[in-house]
Write a protein that holds these residues in place. Sequence first.
Motif, PDB file in Angstrom:
ATOM      1  N   SER A   1      31.231 -11.008  22.049  1.00  0.00           N
ATOM      2  CA  SER A   1      30.042 -11.810  21.752  1.00  0.00           C
ATOM      3  C   SER A   1      30.424 -13.277  21.701  1.00  0.00           C
ATOM      4  CB  SER A   1      29.407 -11.392  20.423  1.00  0.00           C
ATOM      5  OG  SER A   1      30.248 -11.711  19.332  1.00  0.00           O
TER       6      SER A   1
ATOM      7  N   CYS B   1      28.694 -17.390  20.587  1.00  0.00           N
ATOM      8  CA  CYS B   1      27.636 -18.180  19.954  1.00  0.00           C
ATOM      9  C   CYS B   1      27.847 -19.619  20.395  1.00  0.00           C
ATOM     10  CB  CYS B   1      27.727 -18.063  18.434  1.00  0.00           C
ATOM     11  SG  CYS B   1      26.239 -18.557  17.528  1.00  0.00           S
TER      12      CYS B   1
ATOM     13  N   VAL C   1      12.831 -12.320  22.582  1.00  0.00           N
ATOM     14  CA  VAL C   1      13.743 -13.406  22.227  1.00  0.00           C
ATOM     15  C   VAL C   1      12.964 -14.710  22.263  1.00  0.00           C
ATOM     16  CG1 VAL C   1      15.837 -14.645  22.865  1.00  0.00           C
ATOM     17  CG2 VAL C   1      15.731 -12.153  23.163  1.00  0.00           C
TER      18      VAL C   1
ATOM     19  N   ASN D   1      16.233 -24.577  24.099  1.00  0.00           N
ATOM     20  CA  ASN D   1      16.610 -23.578  25.092  1.00  0.00           C
ATOM     21  C   ASN D   1      15.905 -23.756  26.429  1.00  0.00           C
ATOM     22  OD1 ASN D   1      16.405 -21.552  22.281  1.00  0.00           O
ATOM     23  ND2 ASN D   1      18.345 -21.771  23.363  1.00  0.00           N
TER      24      ASN D   1
ATOM     25  N   GLN E   1      20.651 -19.458  26.162  1.00  0.00           N
ATOM     26  CA  GLN E   1      21.445 -18.646  25.232  1.00  0.00           C
ATOM     27  C   GLN E   1      21.980 -19.440  24.043  1.00  0.00           C
ATOM     28  OE1 GLN E   1      24.306 -16.028  27.413  1.00  0.00           O
ATOM     29  NE2 GLN E   1      23.320 -16.836  29.253  1.00  0.00           N
TER      30      GLN E   1
ATOM     31  N   PHE F   1      22.112 -18.655  19.892  1.00  0.00           N
ATOM     32  CA  PHE F   1      21.977 -17.214  19.748  1.00  0.00           C
ATOM     33  C   PHE F   1      23.370 -16.617  19.697  1.00  0.00           C
ATOM     34  CE2 PHE F   1      17.824 -18.109  21.572  1.00  0.00           C
ATOM     35  CZ  PHE F   1      16.994 -17.235  20.869  1.00  0.00           C
TER      36      PHE F   1
ATOM     37  N   VAL G   1      25.122 -13.787  21.108  1.00  0.00           N
ATOM     38  CA  VAL G   1      24.861 -12.908  22.247  1.00  0.00           C
ATOM     39  C   VAL G   1      26.008 -11.907  22.330  1.00  0.00           C
ATOM     40  CG1 VAL G   1      24.390 -12.774  24.719  1.00  0.00           C
ATOM     41  CG2 VAL G   1      23.707 -14.809  23.429  1.00  0.00           C
TER      42      VAL G   1
ATOM     43  N   SER H   1      22.710  -7.753  23.128  1.00  0.00           N
ATOM     44  CA  SER H   1      21.931  -8.052  21.929  1.00  0.00           C
ATOM     45  C   SER H   1      21.862  -9.550  21.701  1.00  0.00           C
ATOM     46  CB  SER H   1      22.545  -7.365  20.699  1.00  0.00           C
ATOM     47  OG  SER H   1      22.562  -5.962  20.862  1.00  0.00           O
ATOM     48  N   PHE H   2      20.743  -9.986  21.112  1.00  0.00           N
ATOM     49  CA  PHE H   2      20.521 -11.388  20.789  1.00  0.00           C
ATOM     50  C   PHE H   2      20.133 -11.500  19.320  1.00  0.00           C
ATOM     51  CE2 PHE H   2      19.360 -10.745  25.205  1.00  0.00           C
ATOM     52  CZ  PHE H   2      19.920 -11.816  25.876  1.00  0.00           C
ATOM     53  N   SER H   3      20.730 -12.447  18.644  1.00  0.00           N
ATOM     54  CA  SER H   3      20.336 -12.719  17.267  1.00  0.00           C
ATOM     55  C   SER H   3      20.267 -14.231  17.081  1.00  0.00           C
ATOM     56  CB  SER H   3      21.354 -12.147  16.274  1.00  0.00           C
ATOM     57  OG  SER H   3      20.964 -12.400  14.931  1.00  0.00           O
TER      58      SER H   3
END
Length: 446
Positions: free
Chosen positions: A249, A251, A388, A394, A422, A425, A427, A437-439
């Motif tokens: 992942s 960020c 998202v 973005n 992105q 996030f 990712v 997955s995205f948060s």
Amino acid sequence: MAFTTKIQPLYSVLTFLLLLHILIRLPSKSTANTGLTANLMPRDCPSSPFYNPSKTHFNRLHDAFERSFKRIHHFKSILSTAESKIQTQILPGGGEFIMNISIGTPPFEVLGIADTGSDLSWTQCLPCTECFKQNIPLFDPRKSSTYKKLTCRSSSCQALDRPPQCVGEQNICVYTYSYGDGSHTTGDLSSETFTLGIENKVPLRNIVFGCGHVNAGTFDASQSGLIGLGGGRLSFVSQLDESVGKKFSYCLVPSTSSTASNNVSGKISFGDDALVSGSGAVTTPLVTRDPSTFYYLTLEAISVGNKRIPYKGSTTLVPANEIIIDSGTTLTFLPIEFYDDVEKAVVKAVNETLAKDPNNVFGLCYNASSGDSLRLPVLTAHFNGGDVKLQPLNTFVQVDEGLICFSMVGTPDAAIYGNLAQMNFLVGYDLGARTVSFSPTDCTQQ
């Protein structure tokens, strides 16, 4: 034991050009928690040896935009030539990460583009029949006690998508990769020890890579090859399967001149530390396609504010309703018909006088002199499995003093979800579960 590491942002939208300083070999899967740490330094930050003080923030932005369009041609050359099945999917100069690692025994430092759209890692090697200029010395495999050439009978050689040459009595496996712009690399498929880490130097043994002896084209002198983080069998991530469970992942911090100058950091993680969870996290399935290197997602619609715009139209290279998520592309590219509908909705939502991009890159721009009076909408990407929400950072970018442009572009070729979309996030890629997955995350606080 788990690890997390820092990513410092680029001076511009080149946020993703990074130097990887740590990768750590993890405990076996029997260990309760495993993880991999990467410490990353951006190529264009003032402390980087490749920092060019003569370039402004906007110079670097336009360099990144230009690479995005070259990246489209790269995808076109790969996806439109199914019979050739070129495995190394990266256009020279188009990558957005630069990794700093050591290979061989004793360890020898090399630099390589790291990219989620590439598989086999390779570096320039001595003796060099033809090499592009690079700023650091070339790797000499004759000085390493752990270097080994692989034969055509090896499973790794047989995993190459493009048939290799088999050379000499030892049947050495020789790869050749070509690129859409005429660049190429040829060398021996090999295995070597990759030494990774800062304080604790940890060896990763028997990593398969390409030792390139003939390399030419539009490669940049700040690199010596590439590191593949794609989904194929020979990618760096896939080779670390036993250690990290094929999870990673990242960020990425917003790419502004202020975050760059203040050395604000994000992170990249591997293994257990790559878990993306929480109330705001959404997960979407990866679509299996050939070549397996690329990460395809199903995009159902985009909303501008409350107006939902169903996906329509298609590109020549990517199936309808699918989009490639790519860390090596700055902009987001949509099918022309779909983009036109999204653009119309954005124009209506902003309701301000349009401005012209003097570089003719973007179709939708606004004068930013009005400051806070320019109200930019929130867009939502509706993926299969979750939504998202994309903040203005973005989807809009300041391309020049007093000029802000919409960072999505229409294309007839490949639909690509770029790295601007992105930012901020977490990712996460889980190649075992076949998900992304995205948060939403404040990456400056990671």
